[in-house]
Design an enzyme around this catalytic site. Structure first.
Site, PDB file in Angstrom:
ATOM      1  N   LYS A   1       3.120 -14.359   5.292  1.00 19.12           N
ATOM      2  CA  LYS A   1       3.439 -15.319   4.226  1.00 19.12           C
ATOM      3  C   LYS A   1       4.972 -15.436   4.230  1.00 19.12           C
ATOM      4  O   LYS A   1       5.642 -15.260   3.205  1.00 19.12           O
ATOM      5  CB  LYS A   1       2.890 -14.775   2.894  1.00 19.12           C
ATOM      6  CG  LYS A   1       2.949 -15.725   1.743  1.00 19.12           C
ATOM      7  CD  LYS A   1       1.815 -16.718   1.709  1.00 19.12           C
ATOM      8  CE  LYS A   1       2.074 -17.755   0.621  1.00 19.12           C
ATOM      9  NZ  LYS A   1       1.185 -18.909   0.676  1.00 19.12           N
TER      10      LYS A   1
ATOM     11  N   TYR B   1       0.811  -1.216   0.000  1.00 16.43           N
ATOM     12  CA  TYR B   1       0.000   0.000   0.000  1.00 16.43           C
ATOM     13  C   TYR B   1       0.848   1.271   0.000  1.00 16.43           C
ATOM     14  O   TYR B   1       0.294   2.376  -0.019  1.00 16.43           O
ATOM     15  CB  TYR B   1      -0.913   0.025   1.226  1.00 16.43           C
ATOM     16  CG  TYR B   1      -2.237  -0.645   0.979  1.00 16.43           C
ATOM     17  CD1 TYR B   1      -2.298  -2.000   0.711  1.00 16.43           C
ATOM     18  CD2 TYR B   1      -3.415   0.071   1.012  1.00 16.43           C
ATOM     19  CE1 TYR B   1      -3.502  -2.628   0.481  1.00 16.43           C
ATOM     20  CE2 TYR B   1      -4.627  -0.540   0.781  1.00 16.43           C
ATOM     21  CZ  TYR B   1      -4.664  -1.892   0.515  1.00 16.43           C
ATOM     22  OH  TYR B   1      -5.871  -2.503   0.285  1.00 16.43           O
TER      23      TYR B   1
ATOM     24  N   ASP C   1      -2.920 -17.788   3.708  1.00 14.25           N
ATOM     25  CA  ASP C   1      -3.870 -18.614   2.935  1.00 14.25           C
ATOM     26  C   ASP C   1      -4.526 -19.663   3.840  1.00 14.25           C
ATOM     27  O   ASP C   1      -5.726 -19.909   3.765  1.00 14.25           O
ATOM     28  CB  ASP C   1      -3.199 -19.267   1.709  1.00 14.25           C
ATOM     29  CG  ASP C   1      -1.781 -19.727   1.961  1.00 14.25           C
ATOM     30  OD1 ASP C   1      -1.158 -19.266   2.938  1.00 14.25           O
ATOM     31  OD2 ASP C   1      -1.276 -20.565   1.189  1.00 14.25           O
TER      32      ASP C   1
ATOM     33  N   ASP D   1      -6.311  -5.868   4.771  1.00 16.89           N
ATOM     34  CA  ASP D   1      -7.425  -5.387   3.959  1.00 16.89           C
ATOM     35  C   ASP D   1      -8.316  -6.555   3.534  1.00 16.89           C
ATOM     36  O   ASP D   1      -9.542  -6.531   3.689  1.00 16.89           O
ATOM     37  CB  ASP D   1      -6.860  -4.661   2.723  1.00 16.89           C
ATOM     38  CG  ASP D   1      -7.960  -4.067   1.874  1.00 16.89           C
ATOM     39  OD1 ASP D   1      -8.974  -3.637   2.442  1.00 16.89           O
ATOM     40  OD2 ASP D   1      -7.806  -4.051   0.638  1.00 16.89           O
TER      41      ASP D   1
END
Ligand code: NAD
Length: 365
Positions: free
Chosen positions: A191, A124, A224, A248
Site C-alpha cells: 500500500k 505484528y 485493495d 495474513d
C-alpha cells in the site's frame, strides 16, 4: 532415517487435527519420534507459562515442528503465542500454498498461488501503546513535535516497523522459492501509495532484488486492488510476497478461493528451524466435536515431510488426501455441497479414509 519432531497440539480444534495428521504420518511408515510440547492456555495450566522454555528448547533442538492452532483472546488478554513462536524462533518466512483440489467447493478450479508472508515485523511486531496512558500521551506529544501530521490526544498507537533487512530477506526468499519451484511470476503486494516510507521501502527493495531474476516475471499490486483481482482472476497470480498483516488477510482470502480454511496448509521457515501449521485458527465453536476438516493440518504435515527430504512419502500423502476429496464420500461438512449435508463424516473418519488411501498407495508402490 529416523527423525525427532516437536508436536504442539494447540487448543480448540488443534488436538483433533494434529491427531489426524499424526495418524496419517505414522501410517506412512516414517521413523518419527514425536516430542509433545505445549503452548498457549494448555501450557499455562500445566507449566504456568504460555510459552514454556521446554517447548522452545524442544523446537530449537529438533529444528522441525508440527503445530495445531492456538487461541488468542480478542482485544485484551495475552498476546498471540503463534506470533511469539515465530518471533522467538526467527521463522521469518510464512509460506502458504493455495492450490485447487478437485472435489472441493472452490469457485475457481485451477487456482495455484503461493503466498510468501513476512513473519517478523510490520503491525505484528506487537509495539503498541494504550489510549489514555501517560507514556502514550508522551509519545504522541513527541510525534506531534517532529511530524507535520498530528495525532489526536488521546489515541491508541500501533507501530508498523518495516526494515530493509527483513524486507530483503523475505523478498529474496520469495524469488528463490519461485526459481526452485519453477514458478513464472512474483507479485509484490503493498500500500505504498499511502505508506510511502514503510510499504514504499518494501516495494523499492522488491524492485532492486527483482533485477537479479530476469527470468521471472514481476509486477506490483496495491493490496485493495489485489483483493478484487484475486476474486475475479486468481489464475493471473502465481507467487505473492507481502508484509505481515496483508499476508495474513490475503491468506484467508486465498483459502476461500480454493474452497475454505479446512484445506489451506502453511509453513513458517527460518534459517535453521521450521514450524508447520494450518492457516486456520482454533475454531473454538467446534472444539471436541469431531467436526472440522483435518486436511489443512495433514497437508501442512506433507510440507513438513518435503522439508525433511521425505518427498516420496509427502507425494503419497498428498495423493491420498486428493483421492478422498475427489471421491467426496468420507469428507467433513465443509467439503459437502451444503454445510448441513447429513452424509458428512467427522475429523477422525476423514483421517481414517485418508489412511486407507495411503495404505493402497503404499501397496501399489
Ligand atoms: P478460525 O480459523 O479458527 O475459524 C474461522 C472459521 O473457519 C470457523 O468458524 C470455521 O467455520 C472455519 N474453519 C476453520 N478451520 C476449519 C477446519 N479445519 N475445517 C472446517 N472449517 C474450518 O478463525 P477465528 O474464529 O477468527 O479464530 C479463532 C481463534 O484462533 C482465535 O483465538 C484466533 O486468534 C486463533 N487463530 C490462531 C491461529 C494459529 O494458531 N496460527 C491462526 C488464526 C487464528
Amino acid at each position: 532415517m529416523s527423525y525427532r519432531i516437536s508436536l504442539i497440539p494447540g487448543d480448540g480444534i488443534g488436538p483433533e487435527v494434529t491427531d489426524a495428521a499424526r495418524l496419517c504420518i505414522d501410517t506412512l511408515g516414517i521413523d518419527i519420534r514425536w516430542d509433545i510440547v505445549l503452548a498457549g492456555e494448555p501450557a499455562l495450566k500445566q507449566h504456568n507459562s504460555l510459552l514454556p522454555s521446554e517447548t522452545l528448547n524442544s523446537i530449537k533442538k529438533n529444528k522441525v515442528a508440527l503445530k495445531g492452532p492456538i487461541t488468542t483472546p480478542v482485544g485484551s488478554g495475552f498476546r498471540s503465542i503463534n506470533v511469539a513462536l515465530r518471533q522467538e524462533l526467527d521463522l521469518y518466512a510464512c509460506v502458504r500454498p493455495a492450490r485447487y483440489i478437485e472435489g472441493t467447493n472452490s469457485k475457481h478450479p485451477g487456482t495455484d498461488i503461493i503466498i510468501v508472508r513476512e513473519n517478523s515485523e510490520d503491525l505484528y511486531a506487537g509495539v503498541e501503546f494504550k489510549e489514555l496512558d501517560e507514556k502514550t500521551n508522551g509519545l504522541i506529544n513527541y510525534i506531534n513535535g517532529i511530524s507535520e501530521k498530528k495525532v489526536r490526544i488521546p489515541s491508541a498507537i500501533s507501530i508498523k516497523p518495516i526494515s530493509s533487512f527483513a524486507s530483503e530477506r523475505i523478498i529474496r526468499f520469495a524469488f528463490e522459492l519461485a526459481k526452485r519451484e519453477k514458478r513464472r511470476k512474483v507479485s509484490c503486494i503493498h500500500k505504498a501509495n499511502i505508506m510511502k516510507y514503510t510499504d514504499g521501502l518494501f516495494l523499492q527493495i522488491f524492485r532492486e532484488i527483482a533485477k537479479g531474476y530476469p527470468q521471472i516475471e514481476v509486477n506490483d499490486v496495491i493490496v485493495d486492488n489485489l483483493c478484487m483481482q484475486l476474486v475475479l482472476r486468481p489464475h493471473e497470480f502465481d507467487v505473492l510476497v507481502l508484509p505481515n498483516l496483508y499476508g495474513d488477510i490475503i491468506s484467508d482470502l486465498c483459502a476461500g478461493l480454493i474452497g475454505g480454511l479446512g484445506i489451506a496448509p502453511g509453513a513458517n521457515i527460518g534459517e535453521t528451524t521450521a514450524l508447520f501449521e494450518p492457516v486456520h485458527g482454533a475454531a473454538p465453536k467446534y472444539t471436541g466435536k469431531n467436526k472440522v476438516n483435518p486436511t489443512a493440518t495433514i497437508l501442512s504435515a506433507a510440507l513438513m515431510l518435503k522439508h525433511i527430504g521425505e518427498h516420496k512419502k509427502a507425494d503419497i500423502l498428498e495423493k491420498a488426501v486428493a483421492a478422498v476429496i475427489k471421491k467426496g464420500k468420507n469428507v467433513t461438512y465443509d467439503l459437502k455441497p451444503t454445510r448441513t449435508d447429513p452424509g458428512s463424516v467427522g475429523t477422525k473418519e476423514m483421517a481414517e479414509a485418508i489412511v486407507e488411501e495411503i495404505k493402497k498407495e503404499l501397496k501399489n508402490g
